[in-house]
Design an enzyme around this catalytic site. Sequence first.
Site, mmCIF file in Angstrom:
data_model
loop_
_atom_site.group_PDB
_atom_site.id
_atom_site.type_symbol
_atom_site.label_atom_id
_atom_site.label_comp_id
_atom_site.label_asym_id
_atom_site.label_seq_id
_atom_site.Cartn_x
_atom_site.Cartn_y
_atom_site.Cartn_z
ATOM 1 N N HIS A 71 0.858 -1.183 0.000
ATOM 2 C CA HIS A 71 0.000 0.000 0.000
ATOM 3 C C HIS A 71 0.896 1.237 0.000
ATOM 4 O O HIS A 71 1.166 1.836 1.042
ATOM 5 C CB HIS A 71 -0.917 -0.010 1.234
ATOM 6 C CG HIS A 71 -1.994 1.024 1.216
ATOM 7 N ND1 HIS A 71 -3.251 0.791 1.714
ATOM 8 C CD2 HIS A 71 -2.010 2.299 0.761
ATOM 9 C CE1 HIS A 71 -3.997 1.876 1.573
ATOM 10 N NE2 HIS A 71 -3.243 2.808 1.005
ATOM 11 N N GLU B 84 -2.539 -1.662 -3.241
ATOM 12 C CA GLU B 84 -3.647 -0.907 -2.674
ATOM 13 C C GLU B 84 -3.317 0.578 -2.668
ATOM 14 O O GLU B 84 -2.150 0.961 -2.591
ATOM 15 C CB GLU B 84 -3.892 -1.315 -1.213
ATOM 16 C CG GLU B 84 -4.216 -2.762 -0.993
ATOM 17 C CD GLU B 84 -4.437 -3.075 0.487
ATOM 18 O OE1 GLU B 84 -5.022 -4.120 0.775
ATOM 19 O OE2 GLU B 84 -4.005 -2.263 1.345
ATOM 20 N N HIS C 33 -8.019 -5.825 7.230
ATOM 21 C CA HIS C 33 -7.798 -4.803 8.240
ATOM 22 C C HIS C 33 -8.090 -5.381 9.627
ATOM 23 O O HIS C 33 -9.229 -5.689 9.964
ATOM 24 C CB HIS C 33 -8.627 -3.535 8.022
ATOM 25 C CG HIS C 33 -7.996 -2.335 8.680
ATOM 26 N ND1 HIS C 33 -7.150 -1.475 8.000
ATOM 27 C CD2 HIS C 33 -8.040 -1.866 9.938
ATOM 28 C CE1 HIS C 33 -6.736 -0.528 8.816
ATOM 29 N NE2 HIS C 33 -7.255 -0.756 10.008
#
Length: 237
Positions: free
Chosen positions: A43, A70, A190
């Site tokens: 990410h 991401e 998450h």
Amino acid sequence: MTRLSVNVNKIATIRNARGGNNPNLEQVAKDAERFGAEGITIHPRPDERHITRQDTYDLKKVVTTEYNIEGNPEPRFMELVLDVVPEQATLVPDADDAVTSNAGWDTVKHKEFLTKVTSDLKAKGIRVSIFVDPDPIMVEGAHACGADRVELYTEPYAAQFHDNKEKAIAPYVASAKKAVELGLGLNAGHDLDLDNLAYFHQNIEGLDEVSIGHALVCDALYYGLENTIQLYLKQLK
């Protein structure tokens, strides 16, 4: 079978704390795959506080499973992803100064923008997943934008899990059911960890992939990376 994608952001954070190349991010990614990981997730953020732009290119050369990038699809991110061409791009509505992801897209409000971004990525052969809160309406919105998958934001599930796991999982069950009805692939991520992952996996229909980084790296400090990856894979059986 649900795939485990290991997010290596925290490895880059440790490396950056001292400069140099220890730990070696590329080697960790290769070892994670060797130990059983079925994907590598990064990410990158604009300030490059963990994954750098160069890391994104370097990892493309060594990842042999599935490469998932991401991020917030602002122009710099889109330029990078369209150049690297990973197997999957996951669209996350992060502010530039966000510490970590903290909400999914409003896929109804941002339909026009997400549709354009999704179309551009798919034109390069990149599978598109949109990060959403556990809400069937947001899942429907992602489908309307042309997404291939949704990624359910699981922090609320993790936060409620130990108090009332049945209540915590309920909106995810409903959202997963909607995704399956629409023919969407289904990811999740998450704050999933060794305590809450198995229950989530057992109750979510059609779960294609989980992306786990922070908790997995923390566990690896005690169990070692190889053992930790095997422990996470065990939760997905």
